[in-house]
Design a protein around this motif. Structure first.
Motif, short mmCIF file in Angstrom:
data_model
loop_
_atom_site.label_atom_id
_atom_site.label_comp_id
_atom_site.label_asym_id
_atom_site.label_seq_id
_atom_site.Cartn_x
_atom_site.Cartn_y
_atom_site.Cartn_z
N VAL A 186 -3.32 9.83 9.16
CA VAL A 186 -4.14 8.61 9.20
C VAL A 186 -4.27 8.04 10.61
N LEU A 187 -3.25 8.24 11.44
CA LEU A 187 -3.33 7.70 12.80
C LEU A 187 -4.35 8.44 13.67
N ARG A 188 -4.92 9.51 13.12
CA ARG A 188 -5.99 10.16 13.88
C ARG A 188 -7.29 9.36 13.78
N LEU A 189 -7.35 8.48 12.78
CA LEU A 189 -8.55 7.67 12.62
C LEU A 189 -8.53 6.52 13.61
N LYS A 190 -9.72 6.15 14.06
CA LYS A 190 -9.79 5.11 15.07
C LYS A 190 -10.16 3.76 14.46
N GLY A 191 -9.73 2.73 15.14
CA GLY A 191 -10.14 1.35 14.88
C GLY A 191 -10.33 0.99 13.42
N PRO A 192 -11.54 0.63 13.03
CA PRO A 192 -11.76 0.12 11.68
C PRO A 192 -11.45 1.16 10.61
N TYR A 193 -11.59 2.46 10.92
CA TYR A 193 -11.36 3.47 9.89
C TYR A 193 -9.88 3.58 9.57
N PHE A 194 -9.05 3.39 10.59
CA PHE A 194 -7.61 3.33 10.33
C PHE A 194 -7.31 2.14 9.44
N ALA A 195 -7.90 0.99 9.78
CA ALA A 195 -7.65 -0.23 9.02
C ALA A 195 -8.01 -0.02 7.55
N ILE A 196 -9.17 0.56 7.30
CA ILE A 196 -9.62 0.77 5.92
C ILE A 196 -8.74 1.79 5.22
N ALA A 197 -8.40 2.86 5.93
CA ALA A 197 -7.55 3.88 5.32
C ALA A 197 -6.21 3.28 4.93
N MET A 198 -5.69 2.37 5.75
CA MET A 198 -4.41 1.74 5.41
C MET A 198 -4.55 0.81 4.21
N LEU A 199 -5.69 0.13 4.15
CA LEU A 199 -5.96 -0.71 2.97
C LEU A 199 -5.90 0.17 1.72
N GLY A 200 -6.53 1.33 1.81
CA GLY A 200 -6.52 2.28 0.70
C GLY A 200 -5.11 2.80 0.43
N THR A 201 -4.35 3.06 1.50
CA THR A 201 -2.99 3.57 1.32
C THR A 201 -2.13 2.58 0.54
N ALA A 202 -2.25 1.30 0.90
CA ALA A 202 -1.44 0.29 0.21
C ALA A 202 -1.84 0.21 -1.26
N GLU A 203 -3.13 0.19 -1.53
CA GLU A 203 -3.57 0.14 -2.92
C GLU A 203 -3.13 1.39 -3.65
N GLY A 204 -3.24 2.53 -2.98
CA GLY A 204 -2.83 3.79 -3.58
C GLY A 204 -1.34 3.80 -3.90
N THR A 205 -0.53 3.27 -2.98
CA THR A 205 0.91 3.21 -3.22
C THR A 205 1.20 2.35 -4.44
N ARG A 206 0.48 1.22 -4.51
CA ARG A 206 0.69 0.33 -5.66
C ARG A 206 0.35 1.05 -6.97
N VAL A 207 -0.76 1.78 -6.96
CA VAL A 207 -1.16 2.50 -8.17
C VAL A 207 -0.12 3.55 -8.53
N VAL A 208 0.36 4.28 -7.53
CA VAL A 208 1.37 5.31 -7.81
C VAL A 208 2.62 4.68 -8.40
N VAL A 209 3.07 3.58 -7.80
CA VAL A 209 4.27 2.90 -8.32
C VAL A 209 4.04 2.42 -9.75
N THR A 210 2.81 1.94 -10.02
CA THR A 210 2.50 1.46 -11.37
C THR A 210 2.49 2.60 -12.38
N VAL A 211 1.92 3.73 -11.97
CA VAL A 211 1.75 4.85 -12.90
C VAL A 211 3.07 5.61 -13.14
N TRP A 212 3.89 5.66 -12.10
CA TRP A 212 5.13 6.46 -12.17
C TRP A 212 6.20 5.67 -12.91
N ASP A 213 6.01 5.42 -14.21
CA ASP A 213 6.90 4.47 -14.86
C ASP A 213 8.27 5.03 -15.20
#
Lengths: 328, 312, 245
Positions: free
Chosen positions: B106-133
């Motif tokens: 992800v750190l290969r992405l620049k500026g706003p794309y890194f920011a968005i990818a991290m937004l997605g990563t956080a949401e993705g982590t939350r979903v994984v934690v929710t699903v992995w019951d």
């Protein structure tokens, strides 16, 4: 085309094949995949519903790609604008008793004017600044919209009961009337915007500005006015998207974030600033989401992963997306 | 910076440590928890600042590490009977591993794309934690055995905060930190001048992931119950970013000042206007990004109260 | 000046190629920059000079070809790897780190094994060398363009490199400053450094370079001392015969 360009396109294709087969593999694992006639009927229905849904996604994603194409602004508040559209429709339906589709007649002009105002007050100042400034500003705007919506409407989920009957499309496929209506509306609106951009004077000026703002300026195009119109159209598209989403799904102020990420995923998959790309991206995302929800038990949470996964992998494999926008 | 300035700053930090260490007996339960959460936000803002302020990679998903820390602590304490302090080490290590694994692509992405990818990563982590019951109990969340822990968590947070400040200070005033700044200013030029940007970015990312995980673990133990929405709350990322930006990102003192100011303001307002302070957050980001991108510290620098740059 | 022998060559570029889309920016270019001399690399706009610099420093990846330096092929290396072998450059449009002070701009370019104290001493010395002493604590972005060029030049010297590639050092620099800069460049050459200059100002090239390489359409079309190049038919044709924008 450069060699690396071709290679990344193949990689992307390979990734997409994997992404679409993944739900099937997981489905086989959990036993939700049964190769009998009834299951195939489900599958056909789900894919068909996905295509219908994709039309709506594509429409609001076009708003995002339009703003990006013309002003190089990534609008992180786009999903909140969709959410705003859903609430406008909800208010019109429950308090004024107006039909959700009829409501578009006045919500769209309102949205357009809001967009113009937004451009004047906020976005004009960030055009030409580093992309991150615009992203932060629109991100802040999105948050403000979420919490204002919570203040007014609370965090309760809302739904609009509208045309809930199912329609038998073929012998095996039956979908909700609301989905069909939404799709038809989305396609009509997208087509209208497309024709406007393609053939009208103003639309041509918008495309010229997207290609090169400086040249457009030299050619006598009032770029400031183009910016206003662009944001107006983009917000109107988002609000129209919100109206069409609201008659199919429940929503609350926080669902805006999901729409934002879906729109990002679509735009990045299709290629930033690329109109046709957004349409293809919208269909692809929606079909994938529906496959996930069919195959994976407890799928509603996992559906969100489809958009994030698609977005991140496309960014990494081929940042330019399917249509190959040249940029680092 | 001359040596005597470093000595002065370290002494100031030691004085702060002593004051905060002797304070608890004088504090009410509410104030103790207020100070603890203020310290937590100092940790979060300073950590965010290492990757986003020093290195210029704006993370919209840093809450992922906080959440990972909280869940590590909760799972190990509630389901496996570990002592909560020892789970913090695991939390830190896990956060570093995850940061490197995510950061490498992800750190290969620049500026706003890194920011968005991290937004997605956080949401993705939350979903994984929710699903992995089977591991996380999914949406039900995890409860800790109920104990009185306000003093333990207070001191744990104090130690973590002092460590974070010290690390941020050392990074900020070293050539490592200056190289991170160079990457922020112009990554291509930095590489041409011999800086291995990939390695530096990963190191900064790992550092900035470590302390939030520990803070998340302490916080989880303090509040005794966590579930995915509460520890993967987007607003926590926003707070980190906003506090850093308000004080002045890319400096050491800026995020500290920002965290103290903003958290205090939030405590004062939220009792009366639960949603209003969140609206204010949104508006605040717009105003700061638009009108004072260098924060309060930029103000002070322009007036000559603070010297320019980190190294003198 | 006689023919160049292998031992006198610092950078030996063989059949270098790089295409962007359909445009062959560098198209089988072979160059040999002499060690310890100032070389000039010239050519009409778009002839591939800056791309050559980018390929040399790892900023762009060559499609094919070799770049030999001290018996090692640099082609395909990352920029920082090339730098650590002693090759440094400046940019056509300055790329100073704008929100860092002059001193910080210098300090971030130190070799890993140098102590902070030594690095500082070196930075102070170089800042004095380019007469920016008073501006040491100022943000680089607030310097004048000419001062930024000097800073970039000084920054490139922090690690005492063997080879220095200067991309249009004279552009946007006033006469007095330019004379200073050229004096510095000659000083470096006298200390045995290899210097390559891409420049449009023919006075600079003709008066200060020992050997000149001329590129056109991505290949070398001529090479020699200034007096020869000035008379060379192909060079005159490249510049005046079918000039393009």
């Amino acid at each position: 085309m450069e060699k690396s360009d071709v290679r990344s396109l193949y990689l992307l294709a390979a990734f997409l094949v994997c992404a679409y087969s993944l739900p099937f593999l997981i489905g086989i694992q959990f036993g939700t995949v049964r190769a009998d006639e009834q299951w195939f009927a489900y599958l056909a229905t789900v894919v068909f519903a996905g295509i219908l849904q994709g039309g709506v996604y594509a429409m609001f994603a076009v708003g995002l790609t339009l703003i990006f194409g013309v002003m190089r602004i990534i609008n992180a508040a786009h999903g909140e604008m969709v959410m705003m559209g859903a609430y406008l429709t909800w208010v019109a339906f429950f308090y004024l008793g107006v039909d959700p589709l009829l409501a578009l007649v006045f919500t769209l002009p309102i949205a357009f004017l809001l967009g113009v105002a937004l451009q004047k007050v906020l976005l004009n100042a960030v055009v030409g600044q580093p992309e991150l400034t615009a992203l932060l500003v629109t991100f802040g705007l999105g948050l403000t919209m979420i919490y204002v919506a919570e203040l007014i409407f609370t965090t309760d989920f809302r739904t609009i009961p509208y045309a809930p009957q199912t329609v038998q499309v073929t012998r095996t496929i039956a979908v909700g009337q609301n989905k069909l209506i939404s799709f038809v509306m989305a396609v009509s609106i997208s087509a209208a915007v497309y024709l406007f951009l393609k053939f009208s004077r103003l639309g041509k000026a918008i495309r010229a500005t997207a290609l090169n703002a400086e040249v457009a300026m030299v050619c006598g195009i009032n770029v400031q006015r183009i910016y206003l119109v662009t944001t107006g159209i983009a917000v109107a598209l988002a609000v129209a998207g919100g109206a069409l989403v609201s008659i199919q799904f429940g929503f609350n102020p926080e669902t805006g974030v999901v729409y934002t990420l879906q729109a990002f995923a679509i735009v990045i998959l299709g290629g930033r600033g690329h109109y046709v790309g957004a349409l293809i991206g919208g269909l692809m995302l929606a079909v994938l989401e529906n496959l996930v929800s069919l195959m994976i038990p407890n799928g509603t949470a996992a559906v969100e992963l489809a958009a994030y996964g698609l977005m991140i992998f496309v960014l990494l494999i081929r940042p330019g997306g399917l249509m190959g926008v040249k940029e680092a | 910076m001359a040596t005597h300035e470093h000595v002065r700053n370290v002494l100031l930090l030691a004085a702060l440590a002593v004051v905060l260490a002797v304070l608890p007996p004088a504090l009410s339960v509410y104030l103790k928890s207020f100070v603890m959460f203020t310290m937590m936000y100092v940790v979060l803002a300073l950590s965010w600042n290492i990757i986003s302020g020093f290195t210029g990679y704006t993370s919209f998903g840093h809450v992922a590490f906080y959440g990972i820390g909280a869940y590590t602590c909760a799972v190990l304490v509630a389901d496996h009977g570990w002592h909560w302090i020892s789970t913090l080490v695991v939390a830190a290590a896990l956060a570093v591993v995850v940061a490197v694994a995510i950061g490498y692509p992800v750190l290969r992405l620049k500026g706003p794309y890194f920011a968005i990818a991290m937004l997605g990563t956080a949401e993705g982590t939350r979903v994984v934690v929710t699903v992995w019951d089977s591991l996380t109990h999914g949406g039900l969340g995890i409860s800790f055995p109920s104990v009185e822990n306000s003093l333990e968590t207070y001191y744990a947070m104090l130690v973590v905060m002092l460590m974070t400040i010290l690390v941020a200070y050392i990074v900020g005033h070293s050539r490592f930190g200056i190289r991170l700044n160079a990457i922020r200013e112009d990554e291509g030029a930095a590489e041409v001048l011999g800086i291995n940007a990939t390695a530096y970015k990963l190191a900064a990312f790992a550092l900035s992931a470590m302390f939030p995980a520990v803070a998340g673990g302490i916080q989880a133990y303090k509040v005794l119950y966590i579930d995915p929405p509460s520890v993967f709350f987007v607003q926590i990322t926003i707070a980190m970013a906003l506090m850093s930006m308000l004080g002045g990102k890319g400096t050491v003192i800026g995020p500290v000042v920002g965290a103290v100011l903003l958290y205090s303001a939030q405590e004062l307002t939220w009792v009366n206007f639960p949603t209003a302070h969140l609206i204010a957050y949104g508006l605040f980001i717009i105003v700061i990004a638009r009108f004072m991108p260098r924060g309060l510290i930029g103000f002070a620098i322009d007036r000559g109260w603070v010297r320019k740059g980190m190294v003198h | 000046m006689g023919p160049v022998t292998a031992a006198d060559i610092a950078l030996d570029i063989r059949d270098l190629r790089k295409a962007f889309g359909g445009v062959r920016a560098v198209d089988g270019c072979t160059l040999a920059f002499p060690r310890g001399k100032i070389s000039g690399l010239i050519g009409p706009n778009g002839s591939g000079k800056t791309t050559t610099f980018n390929l040399l420093t790892g900023v762009a990846m060559p499609d094919s070809g070799q770049i030999f330096y001290k018996g090692e092929d640099l082609a395909g290396m990352k920029p920082y790897q090339v730098f650590r072998r002693g090759i440094t450059r400046t940019f056509q449009v300055t790329r100073v780190f704008r929100e860092m002070t002059v001193l910080e701009n210098m300090l971030c370019v130190t070799a890993l094994n140098v102590s902070e104290r030594v690095a500082r001493a070196r930075a102070y010395e170089l800042i004095d060398f380019v007469s920016l002493t008073r501006l040491r604590g100022e943000y680089a972005g607030r310097l004048s363009y000419g001062q930024q060029k000097l800073l970039e030049f000084a920054r490139a010297l922090m690690t005492d490199p063997e080879v220095i590639l200067l991309d249009e050092p004279a552009a946007g620099v006033n006469r007095t400053l330019l004379q200073d800069l050229l004096a510095h460049i000659h000083g470096l050459q006298e200390r045995g450094k290899t210097i390559v200059i891409v420049e449009h100002d023919m006075n600079v090239i003709m008066n200060h370079c020992a050997r000149i390489f001329v590129m056109d359409y991505g290949v070398k079309i001529a090479e020699g001392p200034p007096a020869e190049i000035q008379k060379d038919e192909r060079v005159i044709e490249a510049y005046f015969g079918r000039r393009r924008g």
